[in-house]
Write a protein that holds these residues in place. Structure first.
Motif, PDB file in Angstrom:
ATOM      1  N   ALA A   3       3.447  24.493  -2.377  1.00  0.00           N
ATOM      2  CA  ALA A   3       2.140  24.226  -1.763  1.00  0.00           C
ATOM      3  C   ALA A   3       0.978  24.416  -2.728  1.00  0.00           C
ATOM      4  CB  ALA A   3       1.960  25.132  -0.544  1.00  0.00           C
ATOM      5  N   LEU A   4       1.033  25.441  -3.559  1.00  0.00           N
ATOM      6  CA  LEU A   4      -0.115  25.788  -4.396  1.00  0.00           C
ATOM      7  C   LEU A   4      -0.547  24.686  -5.363  1.00  0.00           C
ATOM      8  CD1 LEU A   4       0.606  29.568  -5.118  1.00  0.00           C
ATOM      9  CD2 LEU A   4      -1.171  28.580  -3.646  1.00  0.00           C
TER      10      LEU A   4
ATOM     11  N   ALA B  48       0.043  15.169  -5.797  1.00  0.00           N
ATOM     12  CA  ALA B  48       1.429  14.696  -5.667  1.00  0.00           C
ATOM     13  C   ALA B  48       2.252  15.084  -6.885  1.00  0.00           C
ATOM     14  CB  ALA B  48       1.439  13.184  -5.473  1.00  0.00           C
ATOM     15  N   ALA B  49       1.673  14.928  -8.078  1.00  0.00           N
ATOM     16  CA  ALA B  49       2.402  15.261  -9.304  1.00  0.00           C
ATOM     17  C   ALA B  49       2.669  16.757  -9.385  1.00  0.00           C
ATOM     18  CB  ALA B  49       1.606  14.800 -10.526  1.00  0.00           C
ATOM     19  N   GLY B  50       1.678  17.566  -8.992  1.00  0.00           N
ATOM     20  CA  GLY B  50       1.863  19.009  -9.016  1.00  0.00           C
ATOM     21  C   GLY B  50       2.965  19.467  -8.085  1.00  0.00           C
ATOM     22  N   GLY B  51       2.976  18.917  -6.869  1.00  0.00           N
ATOM     23  CA  GLY B  51       4.017  19.289  -5.916  1.00  0.00           C
ATOM     24  C   GLY B  51       5.395  18.866  -6.365  1.00  0.00           C
ATOM     25  N   LEU B  52       5.509  17.645  -6.891  1.00  0.00           N
ATOM     26  CA  LEU B  52       6.811  17.148  -7.328  1.00  0.00           C
ATOM     27  C   LEU B  52       7.333  17.937  -8.524  1.00  0.00           C
ATOM     28  CD1 LEU B  52       9.094  15.135  -7.100  1.00  0.00           C
ATOM     29  CD2 LEU B  52       7.738  13.521  -8.466  1.00  0.00           C
ATOM     30  N   CYS B  53       6.447  18.264  -9.452  1.00  0.00           N
ATOM     31  CA  CYS B  53       6.874  19.041 -10.623  1.00  0.00           C
ATOM     32  C   CYS B  53       7.243  20.468 -10.243  1.00  0.00           C
ATOM     33  CB  CYS B  53       5.778  19.018 -11.689  1.00  0.00           C
ATOM     34  SG  CYS B  53       5.650  17.431 -12.537  1.00  0.00           S
ATOM     35  N   ALA B  54       6.653  20.979  -9.183  1.00  0.00           N
ATOM     36  CA  ALA B  54       7.049  22.305  -8.701  1.00  0.00           C
ATOM     37  C   ALA B  54       8.489  22.278  -8.196  1.00  0.00           C
ATOM     38  CB  ALA B  54       6.108  22.772  -7.592  1.00  0.00           C
TER      39      ALA B  54
ATOM     40  N   ARG C 237      18.698  26.827 -14.445  1.00  0.00           N
ATOM     41  CA  ARG C 237      19.604  27.013 -13.301  1.00  0.00           C
ATOM     42  C   ARG C 237      18.822  27.630 -12.149  1.00  0.00           C
ATOM     43  NH1 ARG C 237      23.438  31.123 -14.679  1.00  0.00           N
ATOM     44  NH2 ARG C 237      24.330  30.667 -12.621  1.00  0.00           N
ATOM     45  N   GLY C 238      18.412  26.787 -11.207  1.00  0.00           N
ATOM     46  CA  GLY C 238      17.584  27.260 -10.109  1.00  0.00           C
ATOM     47  C   GLY C 238      18.200  27.029  -8.749  1.00  0.00           C
ATOM     48  N   GLY C 239      17.378  26.539  -7.824  1.00  0.00           N
ATOM     49  CA  GLY C 239      17.838  26.292  -6.463  1.00  0.00           C
ATOM     50  C   GLY C 239      18.025  24.809  -6.200  1.00  0.00           C
ATOM     51  N   ARG C 240      17.821  24.414  -4.956  1.00  0.00           N
ATOM     52  CA  ARG C 240      18.031  23.022  -4.585  1.00  0.00           C
ATOM     53  C   ARG C 240      16.754  22.344  -4.102  1.00  0.00           C
ATOM     54  NH1 ARG C 240      23.604  22.260  -4.816  1.00  0.00           N
ATOM     55  NH2 ARG C 240      24.868  24.072  -4.280  1.00  0.00           N
ATOM     56  N   GLY C 241      15.645  23.049  -4.093  1.00  0.00           N
ATOM     57  CA  GLY C 241      14.356  22.420  -3.851  1.00  0.00           C
ATOM     58  C   GLY C 241      13.928  22.238  -2.420  1.00  0.00           C
ATOM     59  N   VAL C 242      14.693  22.725  -1.460  1.00  0.00           N
ATOM     60  CA  VAL C 242      14.369  22.477  -0.060  1.00  0.00           C
ATOM     61  C   VAL C 242      13.103  23.225   0.362  1.00  0.00           C
ATOM     62  CG1 VAL C 242      15.201  22.608   2.311  1.00  0.00           C
ATOM     63  CG2 VAL C 242      16.794  22.076   0.466  1.00  0.00           C
ATOM     64  N   ALA C 243      13.043  24.520   0.106  1.00  0.00           N
ATOM     65  CA  ALA C 243      11.870  25.297   0.499  1.00  0.00           C
ATOM     66  C   ALA C 243      10.632  24.883  -0.280  1.00  0.00           C
ATOM     67  CB  ALA C 243      12.134  26.794   0.305  1.00  0.00           C
ATOM     68  N   THR C 244      10.789  24.588  -1.562  1.00  0.00           N
ATOM     69  CA  THR C 244       9.654  24.164  -2.374  1.00  0.00           C
ATOM     70  C   THR C 244       9.135  22.813  -1.906  1.00  0.00           C
ATOM     71  OG1 THR C 244      10.641  25.364  -4.231  1.00  0.00           O
ATOM     72  CG2 THR C 244       8.836  23.897  -4.734  1.00  0.00           C
ATOM     73  N   SER C 245      10.023  21.922  -1.526  1.00  0.00           N
ATOM     74  CA  SER C 245       9.610  20.644  -0.940  1.00  0.00           C
ATOM     75  C   SER C 245       8.863  20.868   0.369  1.00  0.00           C
ATOM     76  CB  SER C 245      10.826  19.747  -0.695  1.00  0.00           C
ATOM     77  OG  SER C 245      11.456  19.389  -1.902  1.00  0.00           O
ATOM     78  N   LEU C 246       9.346  21.809   1.159  1.00  0.00           N
ATOM     79  CA  LEU C 246       8.677  22.129   2.421  1.00  0.00           C
ATOM     80  C   LEU C 246       7.235  22.555   2.171  1.00  0.00           C
ATOM     81  CD1 LEU C 246       8.702  22.661   5.481  1.00  0.00           C
ATOM     82  CD2 LEU C 246       9.623  24.938   4.994  1.00  0.00           C
ATOM     83  N   GLY C 247       7.024  23.352   1.128  1.00  0.00           N
ATOM     84  CA  GLY C 247       5.663  23.764   0.799  1.00  0.00           C
ATOM     85  C   GLY C 247       4.785  22.591   0.436  1.00  0.00           C
ATOM     86  N   GLY C 248       5.331  21.651  -0.322  1.00  0.00           N
ATOM     87  CA  GLY C 248       4.567  20.462  -0.663  1.00  0.00           C
ATOM     88  C   GLY C 248       4.225  19.633   0.568  1.00  0.00           C
ATOM     89  N   PHE C 249       5.191  19.457   1.454  1.00  0.00           N
ATOM     90  CA  PHE C 249       4.937  18.735   2.703  1.00  0.00           C
ATOM     91  C   PHE C 249       3.838  19.419   3.512  1.00  0.00           C
ATOM     92  CE2 PHE C 249       9.507  17.168   2.430  1.00  0.00           C
ATOM     93  CZ  PHE C 249       9.149  15.853   2.158  1.00  0.00           C
ATOM     94  N   ALA C 250       3.910  20.740   3.606  1.00  0.00           N
ATOM     95  CA  ALA C 250       2.937  21.481   4.407  1.00  0.00           C
ATOM     96  C   ALA C 250       1.523  21.301   3.875  1.00  0.00           C
ATOM     97  CB  ALA C 250       3.302  22.968   4.425  1.00  0.00           C
ATOM     98  N   ALA C 251       1.377  21.276   2.546  1.00  0.00           N
ATOM     99  CA  ALA C 251       0.049  21.137   1.958  1.00  0.00           C
ATOM    100  C   ALA C 251      -0.491  19.716   2.066  1.00  0.00           C
ATOM    101  CB  ALA C 251       0.092  21.564   0.491  1.00  0.00           C
TER     102      ALA C 251
ATOM    103  N   PHE D  64       5.428  11.916  -4.142  1.00  0.00           N
ATOM    104  CA  PHE D  64       6.069  13.161  -3.726  1.00  0.00           C
ATOM    105  C   PHE D  64       7.151  12.895  -2.685  1.00  0.00           C
ATOM    106  CE2 PHE D  64       6.573  16.849  -0.990  1.00  0.00           C
ATOM    107  CZ  PHE D  64       6.817  17.844  -1.924  1.00  0.00           C
ATOM    108  N   ALA D  65       6.867  12.029  -1.730  1.00  0.00           N
ATOM    109  CA  ALA D  65       7.824  11.750  -0.657  1.00  0.00           C
ATOM    110  C   ALA D  65       9.154  11.268  -1.219  1.00  0.00           C
ATOM    111  CB  ALA D  65       7.244  10.712   0.306  1.00  0.00           C
ATOM    112  N   VAL D  66       9.097  10.332  -2.141  1.00  0.00           N
ATOM    113  CA  VAL D  66      10.320   9.765  -2.718  1.00  0.00           C
ATOM    114  C   VAL D  66      10.947  10.741  -3.716  1.00  0.00           C
ATOM    115  CG1 VAL D  66      11.266   7.887  -4.104  1.00  0.00           C
ATOM    116  CG2 VAL D  66       9.528   7.404  -2.366  1.00  0.00           C
ATOM    117  N   GLY D  67      10.125  11.313  -4.581  1.00  0.00           N
ATOM    118  CA  GLY D  67      10.638  12.188  -5.627  1.00  0.00           C
ATOM    119  C   GLY D  67      11.262  13.461  -5.102  1.00  0.00           C
TER     120      GLY D  67
END
Length: 208
Positions: A65-66, A82-88, A101-115, A169-172
């Motif tokens: 989101a940030l 959009a670029a900031g959220g996708l790169c996050a 080696r991180g996660g799968r991006g679900v929660a971080t994507s949720l933050g982008g959607f929320a913002a 962001f939606a597609v990426g």
């Protein structure tokens, strides 16, 4: 320049390995050493408990989101947002600070959607809860709920209610989440993907 700045900030922010840091603080161990080998909410839950997992969930959501908020408030630029959220999301999945080696991006994507669009975030949560209750496949839930958020975001853009750059962001984000679930997809096709609560190797569910 605003796009470059928010993209860089988004990636670096996303690369902060919340699960690894919280897991080490709580247990003294790297959560990636067990379960799925990922650093998100689900594997933290398994490795470090509910409290640690909730902190990781909040942190990973905030990471998405940030950068979006920064792009809008500091630059008033939807491309930067959009670029900031996708790169996050990319940073969370492939973090420079944690050996990529991180996660799968679900929660971080949720933050982008929320913002960007609260209705899209609501679709992720609502659709996800329904799917998890009916299928008990965490992997299916996470992939499909992220896709649902993307569909809502795209619909809002096509309806003229949101700026077109949000399509990036939606597609990426959806692509990043799906890409991180290739192993799960293979197990689903083979009929070997374990359901929630069925035990197994610990690598069958999604690790947001």
């Amino acid at each position: 320049m605003s796009v470059v700045i928010t993209a860089a900030v988004g990636y670096l922010l996303g690369s902060i390995p919340s699960g690894v840091l919280i897991g080490r603080l709580v247990t003294g161990h790297d959560v990636r050493e067990s379960g799925s080998g990922k650093s998100g909410f689900t594997n933290t839950l398994r490795s470090a408990g509910v409290g640690a997992a909730l902190v990781v969930l909040a942190a990973d959501t905030a990471k998405g989101a940030l950068p979006v908020v920064a792009g809008l408030l500091l630059f008033d630029d939807p491309w930067a947002a959009a670029a900031g959220g996708l790169c996050a999301v990319a940073g969370h999945n492939w973090p420079v600070f944690a050996g990529f080696r991180g996660g799968r991006g679900v929660a971080t994507s949720l933050g982008g959607f929320a913002a960007m669009a609260p209705p899209a975030a609501l679709a992720v949560v609502a659709f996800g809860l329904v799917l998890l209750a009916t299928t008990r496949y965490v992997s299916v839930t996470s992939m499909a709920s992220t896709a649902a958020g993307s569909v809502v975001l795209v619909a809002l853009v096509l309806a003229g209610r949101l700026p077109e750059p949000y399509l990036l962001f939606a597609v990426g984000a959806a692509a990043a989440v799906e890409l991180s679930h290739i192993e799960n997809l293979r197990r689903l096709l083979a009929g070997t993907e374990p359901k929630l609560g069925h035990g197994g190797s610990g690598r069958g569910g999604v690790r947001p």
